[in-house]
Write an enzyme that holds these catalytic residues in place. Structure first.
Site, PDB file in Angstrom:
ATOM      1  N   GLU A 284      -4.084   7.659  -4.722  1.00 38.98           N
ATOM      2  CA  GLU A 284      -4.307   6.948  -5.984  1.00 38.98           C
ATOM      3  C   GLU A 284      -5.563   7.523  -6.620  1.00 38.98           C
ATOM      4  O   GLU A 284      -6.588   7.575  -5.938  1.00 38.98           O
ATOM      5  CB  GLU A 284      -4.469   5.453  -5.733  1.00 38.98           C
ATOM      6  CG  GLU A 284      -3.169   4.836  -5.257  1.00 38.98           C
ATOM      7  CD  GLU A 284      -3.243   3.324  -5.050  1.00 38.98           C
ATOM      8  OE1 GLU A 284      -4.318   2.736  -5.279  1.00 38.98           O
ATOM      9  OE2 GLU A 284      -2.230   2.744  -4.651  1.00 38.98           O
TER      10      GLU A 284
ATOM     11  N   HIS B 243      -1.619   0.587  -9.646  1.00 38.71           N
ATOM     12  CA  HIS B 243      -2.223  -0.420  -8.755  1.00 38.71           C
ATOM     13  C   HIS B 243      -2.857  -1.576  -9.548  1.00 38.71           C
ATOM     14  O   HIS B 243      -4.070  -1.792  -9.490  1.00 38.71           O
ATOM     15  CB  HIS B 243      -3.268   0.238  -7.833  1.00 38.71           C
ATOM     16  CG  HIS B 243      -3.548  -0.546  -6.591  1.00 38.71           C
ATOM     17  ND1 HIS B 243      -3.921   0.017  -5.396  1.00 38.71           N
ATOM     18  CD2 HIS B 243      -3.517  -1.891  -6.349  1.00 38.71           C
ATOM     19  CE1 HIS B 243      -4.112  -0.926  -4.490  1.00 38.71           C
ATOM     20  NE2 HIS B 243      -3.875  -2.106  -5.049  1.00 38.71           N
TER      21      HIS B 243
ATOM     22  N   ARG C 185       0.858  -1.175   0.000  1.00 39.04           N
ATOM     23  CA  ARG C 185       0.000   0.000   0.000  1.00 39.04           C
ATOM     24  C   ARG C 185       0.900   1.232   0.000  1.00 39.04           C
ATOM     25  O   ARG C 185       1.961   1.245   0.633  1.00 39.04           O
ATOM     26  CB  ARG C 185      -0.899   0.034   1.244  1.00 39.04           C
ATOM     27  CG  ARG C 185      -2.081  -0.931   1.209  1.00 39.04           C
ATOM     28  CD  ARG C 185      -3.125  -0.533   0.171  1.00 39.04           C
ATOM     29  NE  ARG C 185      -4.300  -1.409   0.172  1.00 39.04           N
ATOM     30  CZ  ARG C 185      -4.446  -2.458  -0.632  1.00 39.04           C
ATOM     31  NH1 ARG C 185      -3.504  -2.787  -1.499  1.00 39.04           N
ATOM     32  NH2 ARG C 185      -5.554  -3.185  -0.583  1.00 39.04           N
TER      33      ARG C 185
HETATM   34  P1  NDP Z   1      -0.723 -11.617   4.365  1.00 43.82           P
HETATM   35  O1  NDP Z   1      -1.564 -11.292   5.549  1.00 43.82           O
HETATM   36  O2  NDP Z   1      -0.536 -13.040   3.984  1.00 43.82           O
HETATM   37  O3  NDP Z   1       0.719 -10.985   4.527  1.00 43.82           O
HETATM   38  C1  NDP Z   1       0.920  -9.762   5.151  1.00 43.82           C
HETATM   39  C2  NDP Z   1       2.279  -9.794   5.770  1.00 43.82           C
HETATM   40  O4  NDP Z   1       2.529  -8.517   6.349  1.00 43.82           O
HETATM   41  C3  NDP Z   1       2.415 -10.837   6.900  1.00 43.82           C
HETATM   42  O5  NDP Z   1       3.467 -11.697   6.602  1.00 43.82           O
HETATM   43  C4  NDP Z   1       2.752  -9.983   8.100  1.00 43.82           C
HETATM   44  O6  NDP Z   1       3.736 -10.574   8.905  1.00 43.82           O
HETATM   45  C5  NDP Z   1       3.344  -8.754   7.448  1.00 43.82           C
HETATM   46  N1  NDP Z   1       3.411  -7.669   8.403  1.00 43.82           N
HETATM   47  C6  NDP Z   1       2.464  -7.218   9.240  1.00 43.82           C
HETATM   48  N2  NDP Z   1       2.968  -6.253  10.020  1.00 43.82           N
HETATM   49  C7  NDP Z   1       4.255  -6.115   9.648  1.00 43.82           C
HETATM   50  C8  NDP Z   1       5.318  -5.293  10.082  1.00 43.82           C
HETATM   51  N3  NDP Z   1       5.145  -4.420  11.065  1.00 43.82           N
HETATM   52  N4  NDP Z   1       6.516  -5.408   9.481  1.00 43.82           N
HETATM   53  C9  NDP Z   1       6.700  -6.289   8.482  1.00 43.82           C
HETATM   54  N5  NDP Z   1       5.739  -7.112   8.049  1.00 43.82           N
HETATM   55  C10 NDP Z   1       4.537  -7.019   8.627  1.00 43.82           C
HETATM   56  O7  NDP Z   1      -1.354 -10.784   3.165  1.00 43.82           O
HETATM   57  P2  NDP Z   1      -1.103 -10.963   1.586  1.00 43.82           P
HETATM   58  O8  NDP Z   1       0.285 -11.415   1.361  1.00 43.82           O
HETATM   59  O9  NDP Z   1      -2.201 -11.728   0.995  1.00 43.82           O
HETATM   60  O10 NDP Z   1      -1.265  -9.428   1.126  1.00 43.82           O
HETATM   61  C11 NDP Z   1      -0.379  -8.457   1.609  1.00 43.82           C
HETATM   62  C12 NDP Z   1      -0.789  -7.078   1.188  1.00 43.82           C
HETATM   63  O11 NDP Z   1      -0.527  -6.881  -0.186  1.00 43.82           O
HETATM   64  C13 NDP Z   1      -2.270  -6.741   1.323  1.00 43.82           C
HETATM   65  O12 NDP Z   1      -2.587  -6.361   2.645  1.00 43.82           O
HETATM   66  C14 NDP Z   1      -2.454  -5.616   0.351  1.00 43.82           C
HETATM   67  O13 NDP Z   1      -2.248  -4.384   1.007  1.00 43.82           O
HETATM   68  C15 NDP Z   1      -1.343  -5.818  -0.660  1.00 43.82           C
HETATM   69  N6  NDP Z   1      -1.844  -6.207  -1.984  1.00 43.82           N
HETATM   70  C16 NDP Z   1      -1.574  -5.386  -3.050  1.00 43.82           C
HETATM   71  C17 NDP Z   1      -1.970  -5.740  -4.310  1.00 43.82           C
HETATM   72  C18 NDP Z   1      -1.690  -4.869  -5.472  1.00 43.82           C
HETATM   73  O14 NDP Z   1      -2.490  -4.838  -6.398  1.00 43.82           O
HETATM   74  N7  NDP Z   1      -0.583  -4.157  -5.496  1.00 43.82           N
HETATM   75  C19 NDP Z   1      -2.713  -6.983  -4.572  1.00 43.82           C
HETATM   76  C20 NDP Z   1      -2.946  -7.760  -3.387  1.00 43.82           C
HETATM   77  C21 NDP Z   1      -2.510  -7.373  -2.149  1.00 43.82           C
HETATM   78  P3  NDP Z   1       3.345 -11.243  10.311  1.00 43.82           P
HETATM   79  O15 NDP Z   1       2.560 -12.449   9.947  1.00 43.82           O
HETATM   80  O16 NDP Z   1       4.639 -11.525  10.941  1.00 43.82           O
HETATM   81  O17 NDP Z   1       2.531 -10.239  11.038  1.00 43.82           O
HETATM   82  C1  DGY Z   2      -5.908  -6.037  -2.803  1.00 43.78           C
HETATM   83  O1  DGY Z   2      -6.604  -7.039  -3.069  1.00 43.78           O
HETATM   84  O2  DGY Z   2      -5.717  -5.650  -1.649  1.00 43.78           O
HETATM   85  C2  DGY Z   2      -5.267  -5.319  -3.952  1.00 43.78           C
HETATM   86  O3  DGY Z   2      -4.700  -4.144  -3.619  1.00 43.78           O
HETATM   87  C3  DGY Z   2      -6.060  -5.275  -5.201  1.00 43.78           C
HETATM   88  O4  DGY Z   2      -6.297  -6.569  -5.652  1.00 43.78           O
END
Ligand code: NDP
Ligand code: DGY
Length: 329
Positions: free
Chosen positions: A275, A294, A246
């Site tokens: 955005e 995005h 984000r």
């Molecule tokens: P997950 O919940 O699987 O992964 C999120 C990760 O963030 C976890 O491993 C968590 O670690 C980590 N995290 C939380 N707090 C911290 C911190 N303080 N420092 C470092 N790491 C931290 O979610 P997803 O992988 O499915 O998605 C991640 C994010 O990607 C979404 O929340 C969204 O914002 C973004 N996204 C963007 C997209 C795009 O179009 N660009 C598409 C899809 C998603 P821990 O488990 O140790 O807390």
């Molecule tokens: C999400 O799912 O959070 C992305 O940013 C868009 O797919």
């Protein structure tokens, strides 16, 4: 688009349609659907008006669902289904307080988002947009030894901030490029990191030792503004920074300073604040900054599966049954 759905039987009127939902519901039931039938975000005023009395809401990440929206909805609202895995646009505390269930779309977009992240990393590190531009504007005069040189993954150290579903999928895709060390940071060490020989390290270590830094964590109060002046000052001057999580995780003014002063080599961003990023934003003047609109999950099939999952979540919540992907509040 958004749906406002009620289980009440009601006459069709205006933009509302009465529908019998059979394909995704466990048993057929009738609902009144009000749809914002446009790719553009629903205006706030329309959302506040349309949600009144609704039992369910299907929303996008561009719809801020806060106390005002919940108040406007009133006590009927029992489920919010977002067409996204990120839920930072939802006021979770307020939602929880009101006993509303939340559905989201994890897993189904992991591969598409990881692919896009790798594409953005390679495009940024190997300066693809600059190269394409030079071909078009006549800047390509001949083959020159150091012209448009960038940085390669082979033998490099990659640092992933947030080795969750998407972070792990990015790591799995990057390792075959010959990455030497894979560092990751987050709140807790991940057993699955062993599959990619991932080393759990403090954030400072990751920042100072990585050639490529990929941000794939969720946006939380703790991660908001995490990539700031101090963060960029610890990076290698040859390092490449990629963010597909984000925009608010990054302090963009500090990133601009780091990029324009040569403190870091380049940045690739799929997410920004705001955005869309205004076309006169300073980041867009930099050759070493690649900005995408995005599009992490933007493949036809992924968006189709996300939509179906979001609809199933909504219907499960409306019927009071299991939701295929319910967020634990
Ligand atoms: P997950 O919940 O699987 O992964 C999120 C990760 O963030 C976890 O491993 C968590 O670690 C980590 N995290 C939380 N707090 C911290 C911190 N303080 N420092 C470092 N790491 C931290 O979610 P997803 O992988 O499915 O998605 C991640 C994010 O990607 C979404 O929340 C969204 O914002 C973004 N996204 C963007 C997209 C795009 O179009 N660009 C598409 C899809 C998603 P821990 O488990 O140790 O807390
Ligand atoms: C999400 O799912 O959070 C992305 O940013 C868009 O797919």
């Amino acid at each position: 688009f958004f749906f406002l759905t009620s289980e009440r039987r009601a006459a069709s009127r205006g933009d509302k349609q009465e529908q019998t939902v059979t394909s995704y519901a466990s048993k057929p039931f009738r609902c009144e659907v009000s749809q914002w039938d446009s790719d553009e975000p629903v205006p706030r005023a329309e959302l506040l008006k349309g949600i009144q009395g609704a039992h369910g809401l299907l929303c996008l990440l561009s719809d801020k669902v806060d106390a005002e929206v919940l108040e406007a909805a009133g006590p009927n609202l029992k489920v919010i289904s977002t067409l996204s895995v990120g839920f930072d646009h939802l006021a979770i505390d307020e939602i929880k307080k009101r006993g509303i269930r939340v559905g989201y779309t994890p897993d189904v977009l992991t591969d598409a988002t990881a692919e896009l992240t790798v594409a953005l990393l390679l495009a940024t590190a190997r300066r693809l947009p600059e190269g394409v531009e030079e071909v078009k504007n006549g800047g390509w005069s001949s083959w020159k030894p150091l012209w448009l040189c960038g940085y390669g993954l082979s033998g490099s150290t990659v640092g992933i901030i947030g080795l969750g579903r998407i972070g792990m999928a990015i790591a799995q895709r990057l390792m075959p490029f010959g990455v030497k060390r894979l560092l990751y940071s987050g709140r807790t060490a991940k057993p699955h990191a062993a599959e990619v020989n991932g080393e759990f390290v403090p954030l400072d270590t990751l920042v100072s030792e990585s050639d490529f830094i990929v941000v794939s964590c969720s946006l939380t109060p703790e991660t908001q503004g995490m990539c700031d002046k101090s963060f960029f000052s610890k990076m290698k001057p040859t390092a490449v920074f990629i963010n597909t999580s984000r925009g608010a995780v990054v302090n963009q003014e500090h990133l601009y300073e780091a990029l324009s002063s040569g403190q870091i080599a380049a940045a690739g961003l799929d997410v920004t604040t705001p955005e869309p990023l205004p076309t006169n934003h300073r980041l867009l003047t930099l050759k070493n900054c690649v900005v995408l609109p995005h599009i992490g999950s933007a493949t036809y099939s992924t968006r189709g599966v996300m939509s179906a999952l979001a609809a199933r979540n909504l219907l499960g919540g409306l019927q009071g049954t299991d939701m295929p992907s319910e967020l634990t509040l």
